[in-house]
Every structure is written in structure tokens, then in C-alpha cells.
Write an enzyme that holds these catalytic residues in place. Structure first.
Site, short mmCIF file in Angstrom:
data_model
loop_
_atom_site.label_atom_id
_atom_site.label_comp_id
_atom_site.label_asym_id
_atom_site.label_seq_id
_atom_site.Cartn_x
_atom_site.Cartn_y
_atom_site.Cartn_z
N ARG A 58 -13.71 -27.89 -21.65
CA ARG A 58 -12.75 -28.64 -22.48
C ARG A 58 -12.98 -30.14 -22.35
O ARG A 58 -12.76 -30.89 -23.30
CB ARG A 58 -11.33 -28.27 -22.08
CG ARG A 58 -10.97 -26.89 -22.52
CD ARG A 58 -9.53 -26.58 -22.26
NE ARG A 58 -9.27 -25.18 -22.53
CZ ARG A 58 -8.14 -24.57 -22.26
NH1 ARG A 58 -7.15 -25.22 -21.71
NH2 ARG A 58 -7.99 -23.30 -22.54
N GLY A 98 -1.88 -30.38 -13.66
CA GLY A 98 -3.05 -29.53 -13.92
C GLY A 98 -4.33 -30.34 -13.83
O GLY A 98 -4.30 -31.58 -13.82
N GLU A 144 0.83 -39.45 -20.34
CA GLU A 144 0.14 -40.24 -19.32
C GLU A 144 -0.30 -41.57 -19.96
O GLU A 144 -0.83 -41.57 -21.06
CB GLU A 144 -1.09 -39.44 -18.89
CG GLU A 144 -1.63 -39.84 -17.57
CD GLU A 144 -2.61 -38.78 -17.04
OE1 GLU A 144 -3.49 -38.34 -17.79
OE2 GLU A 144 -2.48 -38.42 -15.86
N THR A 176 -2.26 -31.44 -24.80
CA THR A 176 -2.10 -30.49 -25.90
C THR A 176 -0.78 -29.75 -25.74
O THR A 176 -0.03 -29.56 -26.69
CB THR A 176 -3.28 -29.48 -25.88
OG1 THR A 176 -4.49 -30.22 -25.78
CG2 THR A 176 -3.28 -28.59 -27.10
N TYR A 221 -15.16 -44.04 -12.96
CA TYR A 221 -16.17 -42.97 -13.00
C TYR A 221 -17.59 -43.51 -12.83
O TYR A 221 -18.45 -42.82 -12.30
CB TYR A 221 -16.03 -42.15 -14.29
CG TYR A 221 -14.81 -41.25 -14.26
CD1 TYR A 221 -14.54 -40.44 -13.16
CD2 TYR A 221 -13.91 -41.21 -15.33
CE1 TYR A 221 -13.43 -39.63 -13.11
CE2 TYR A 221 -12.79 -40.39 -15.30
CZ TYR A 221 -12.55 -39.60 -14.18
OH TYR A 221 -11.44 -38.79 -14.14
N ARG A 248 1.92 -35.37 -15.89
CA ARG A 248 1.70 -35.77 -14.49
C ARG A 248 2.78 -36.76 -14.08
O ARG A 248 3.21 -37.58 -14.86
CB ARG A 248 0.32 -36.42 -14.27
CG ARG A 248 -0.83 -35.45 -14.36
CD ARG A 248 -2.08 -36.03 -13.70
NE ARG A 248 -3.20 -35.15 -13.85
CZ ARG A 248 -4.29 -35.45 -14.56
NH1 ARG A 248 -4.40 -36.61 -15.15
NH2 ARG A 248 -5.28 -34.60 -14.64
N GLU A 275 -15.39 -39.88 -19.27
CA GLU A 275 -15.39 -38.72 -18.38
C GLU A 275 -16.67 -37.90 -18.44
O GLU A 275 -16.78 -36.90 -17.72
CB GLU A 275 -14.21 -37.81 -18.76
CG GLU A 275 -12.86 -38.45 -18.52
CD GLU A 275 -11.72 -37.60 -19.05
OE1 GLU A 275 -10.59 -37.87 -18.67
OE2 GLU A 275 -11.97 -36.68 -19.86
N1 ATP Z 1 -5.30 -23.60 -24.69
C1 ATP Z 1 -6.39 -24.23 -25.10
N2 ATP Z 1 -7.44 -23.54 -25.56
C2 ATP Z 1 -8.58 -24.13 -25.96
N3 ATP Z 1 -8.76 -25.46 -25.95
C3 ATP Z 1 -7.76 -26.22 -25.49
C4 ATP Z 1 -6.52 -25.66 -25.04
N4 ATP Z 1 -5.71 -26.66 -24.61
C5 ATP Z 1 -6.42 -27.79 -24.78
N5 ATP Z 1 -7.63 -27.54 -25.32
C6 ATP Z 1 -8.68 -28.51 -25.62
O1 ATP Z 1 -9.21 -28.94 -24.35
C7 ATP Z 1 -9.46 -30.35 -24.35
C8 ATP Z 1 -8.65 -31.01 -23.23
O2 ATP Z 1 -7.27 -30.87 -23.52
P1 ATP Z 1 -6.19 -32.01 -23.17
O3 ATP Z 1 -6.68 -33.36 -23.63
O4 ATP Z 1 -4.88 -31.53 -23.65
O5 ATP Z 1 -6.28 -31.96 -21.56
P2 ATP Z 1 -5.45 -32.77 -20.44
O6 ATP Z 1 -5.08 -31.80 -19.39
O7 ATP Z 1 -4.34 -33.55 -21.07
O8 ATP Z 1 -6.55 -33.76 -19.88
P3 ATP Z 1 -6.42 -35.04 -18.87
O9 ATP Z 1 -6.36 -34.49 -17.49
O10 ATP Z 1 -7.65 -35.78 -19.09
O11 ATP Z 1 -5.21 -35.82 -19.28
C9 ATP Z 1 -9.07 -30.86 -25.75
O12 ATP Z 1 -10.25 -30.94 -26.53
C10 ATP Z 1 -8.13 -29.77 -26.28
O13 ATP Z 1 -8.18 -29.69 -27.70
N1 GNG Z 2 -8.60 -40.75 -9.63
C1 GNG Z 2 -7.57 -40.58 -10.44
N2 GNG Z 2 -6.31 -40.77 -9.97
C2 GNG Z 2 -5.19 -40.61 -10.73
O1 GNG Z 2 -4.08 -40.80 -10.27
C3 GNG Z 2 -5.42 -40.23 -12.09
N3 GNG Z 2 -4.60 -39.97 -13.14
C4 GNG Z 2 -5.38 -39.64 -14.18
N4 GNG Z 2 -6.67 -39.71 -13.83
C5 GNG Z 2 -7.84 -39.48 -14.74
C6 GNG Z 2 -8.17 -38.04 -14.97
C7 GNG Z 2 -8.67 -38.06 -16.41
O2 GNG Z 2 -10.07 -38.38 -16.43
C8 GNG Z 2 -7.92 -39.20 -17.05
C9 GNG Z 2 -6.73 -38.78 -17.91
O3 GNG Z 2 -5.90 -37.94 -17.21
O4 GNG Z 2 -7.47 -40.05 -16.01
C10 GNG Z 2 -6.75 -40.05 -12.54
N5 GNG Z 2 -7.82 -40.21 -11.73
#
Ligand code: ATP
Ligand code: GNG
Length: 265
Positions: free
Chosen positions: A190, A29, A54, A37, A87, A129, A199
Site C-alpha cells: 500500500r 496502525g 495527522e 482511508t 527518511y 494517531r 516514503e
Molecule cells: N482496505 C484497503 N484495501 C486496499 N487498499 C487500501 C485499503 N485501505 C487503504 N488502502 C490504500 O493503501 C494506501 C495507504 O492508505 P492510507 O494512506 O489510508 O494509509 P495510512 O495508514 O493513513 O498511512 P500513514 O501511516 O502514512 O499515514 C492508499 O493508497 C490507500 O488507497
Molecule cells: N518517525 C516517525 N515518528 C512519528 O511520530 C511519526 N508520525 C508519522 N510518521 C510518518 C509515517 C509516515 O511515513 C508518515 C505519515 O504518517 O509520517 C512518523 N514517523
């Protein structure tokens, strides 16, 4: 004539049967879609489900190997923040980041399976991932219907040049082929809400590009993949626009979908 000694009948090792029983799911995603989460929620559902998060801490604090800094003080041991460097200046750090991110993913996905999971009847390993970011994935759970092709995005924006992109693809494919049998796998709001410092400069355009890449990869299935069989791997798309974090009923609904998906595999 004496009968020849009986051959040892080697029953399939437990490891093999684990490989057969086990399922590997990659959670993909966009940045801040809610993967962490979501996997934290999954972790609590069943003793037979395990999550590999991750390895972001490693990227934010890159360390040299233990022996290399024997003589160094604690402050000297503190590593660089490669995510911040990426970044701040993608054209300089994209290649280094992609290399290190792939290496740390392969490492964490090759960790031995815990004894508890090994004994489970229906073990499932969830990866936040996978190492097969753009090249390969197995059963995938897709959050928000988006695809992640971060390395490719950096190439398209010019932050990885032709040579870096070619080298990256070359060794990344090689690495995946080496470990194929072992690693069979299977926004903006988010992002600001979470407030991860590195970020905060990410532009909407970058997230939009990633969104599009996820769509092509896992929803429309138009992204070219290395192996034919990858085209047909099952994908579950979950709409996580709704906040399920603090809503038990919504959580149960999502978990039911995951269970249904797992039993269809
Ligand atoms: N279903 C949801 N509804 C509202 N807020 C959410 C939901 N899921 C996650 N969040 C909030 O969105 C933000 C990002 O969520 P999270 O850290 O789980 O994302 P991620 O996909 O793991 O990010 P990354 O790609 O950086 O690893 C957090 O502040 C989390 O609390
Ligand atoms: N360029 C790039 N390549 C990767 O393979 C990769 N995997 C994660 N990320 C970045 C996304 C989030 O900021 C943060 C946590 O997911 O790390 C990446 N960025």
C-alpha cells in the site's frame, strides 16, 4: 438577621458535560495500513463524528512563524520537507522530526471543539494517531493489529542516540502531563501504491519492526506504559487486509463494529 446572599449555583458547564458525553478514539496502525482511508470513511458516517487527521502537510513543508517571514518572498517562505529529511538521513533528522511531530500533534489535538460537535448528543472525536504514540493512549481502534512506536524504533536502530532519546522522552512526558486533562484520549504494498515520494525508500525491515511494536503495545499489551490504567484501555482490532474502499457492504460491516465498540465504552 438578613439571610446571606444566595450563592450562585454554578451548574456544570457545558464544556464539562461535553467532556462527559464525548469519546476520543485514536486510530493507530502501521505506515500505510489504511488509517487515512478509514478515517475519511468514518467522517461520512455521522454528523456526531469528527476526525482530526495527522498533520503531515506541516511536516512536508515546515514554515517559520508568520511574523518571522514578513519580509520574505513566497518562494523564500517555502519550508523544508522534514519527512523527506527523516527518511533520507534518519541519524541526522530523527530527533528533529520526533520533536516536531509531537508538537504538531499536541497542537492539532488541542484545537477547540467545533460548535456542531459540542452540541451533539453522542460526540466522538477520532484522531489519526494520537500524541500518546508510545507513552499514552486512550480508547484505541487498532488497524491491522499493529502498533506504532516510531520514536522507539528510531532509538533501537541507533538513529536517535541515548542522549536524544532521553531528552525526547523527558520533554514528551512533560508535554503530555501538561495537557493530560485536555487531551484525554483516548504495508509495503500500500505504501508503494500510495506513492508518497518521501516514503519510497522505507525498507520492509522498518515496517516489520513497527508491526511488532504495534503487536506488543495494543494486542499483546506487553509494552510498558506510564500509568497503570492505560494497560486496560479498550482496544478494537480491525482486520483491514480486505479492500473496503470500494465495497459498501464491507464498509458497513466495519462501521457496525466501530459502533458496537463505541457503545460498549
Ligand atoms: N482496505 C484497503 N484495501 C486496499 N487498499 C487500501 C485499503 N485501505 C487503504 N488502502 C490504500 O493503501 C494506501 C495507504 O492508505 P492510507 O494512506 O489510508 O494509509 P495510512 O495508514 O493513513 O498511512 P500513514 O501511516 O502514512 O499515514 C492508499 O493508497 C490507500 O488507497
Ligand atoms: N518517525 C516517525 N515518528 C512519528 O511520530 C511519526 N508520525 C508519522 N510518521 C510518518 C509515517 C509516515 O511515513 C508518515 C505519515 O504518517 O509520517 C512518523 N514517523
Amino acid at each position: 438577621m438578613s439571610t446571606p446572599p444566595k450563592r450562585m449555583c454554578v451548574s456544570p458547564s457545558f464544556d464539562n458535560s461535553f467532556e462527559k458525553r464525548g469519546k476520543k478514539i485514536s486510530i493507530e496502525g502501521n505506515i500505510a495500513a489504511g488509517k487515512s482511508t478509514f478515517v475519511r470513511m468514518l467522517q461520512k458516517v455521522s454528523n456526531e463524528w469528527e476526525v482530526t487527521p495527522e498533520p503531515i502537510a506541516k511536516w512536508c513543508n515546515v514554515q517559520t512563524t508568520e511574523n518571522a517571514f514578513e519580509e520574505l518572498s513566497t518562494s523564500q517562505k517555502s519550508g523544508g520537507n522534514l519527512l523527506q529529511m527523516l527518511y533520507d538521513k534518519p541519524s541526522r533528522w530523527a530527533y528533529t522530526f520526533q520533536t516536531y511531530a509531537s508538537l504538531s500533534r499536541v497542537r492539532s489535538q488541542l484545537q477547540p471543539v467545533s460548535p456542531k460537535l459540542r452540541e451533539a448528543e453522542h460526540p466522538v472525536q477520532f484522531y489519526e494517531r494520537s500524541v500518546f504514540l508510545i507513552i499514552k493512549l486512550s480508547f484505541s481502534l487498532l488497524i491491522n493489529g499493529q502498533q506504532m512506536c516510531l520514536a522507539q524504533c528510531l532509538f533501537e536502530s541507533g538513529d536517535l542516540n541515548e542522549t536524544e532519546w532521553a531528552i525526547y522522552q523527558d520533554w514528551h512526558s512533560w508535554l503530555l502531563n501538561q495537557y493530560e486533562s485536555q487531551i484525554e484520549l483516548q504495508c509495503m504494498k500500500r505504501l508503494h501504491l500510495r506513492g508518497r515520494e518521501e516514503e519510497q525508500g522505507i525498507e520492509l525491515e522498518y515496517l516489520e519492526k513497527l508491526h511488532y511494536k504495534h503487536e506488543c503495545w495494543l494486542y499483546n499489551r506487553t509494552t510498558q506504559v506510564d500509568f497503570e490504567y492505560l494497560k486496560d484501555l479498550p482496544v478494537l482490532v480491525l482486520d483491514v487486509n480486505d479492500d473496503f474502499k470500494n465495497d459498501k457492504i464491507k464498509q458497513e460491516c466495519i462501521i457496525d463494529k466501530v459502533k458496537e465498540f463505541l457503545s460498549s465504552l
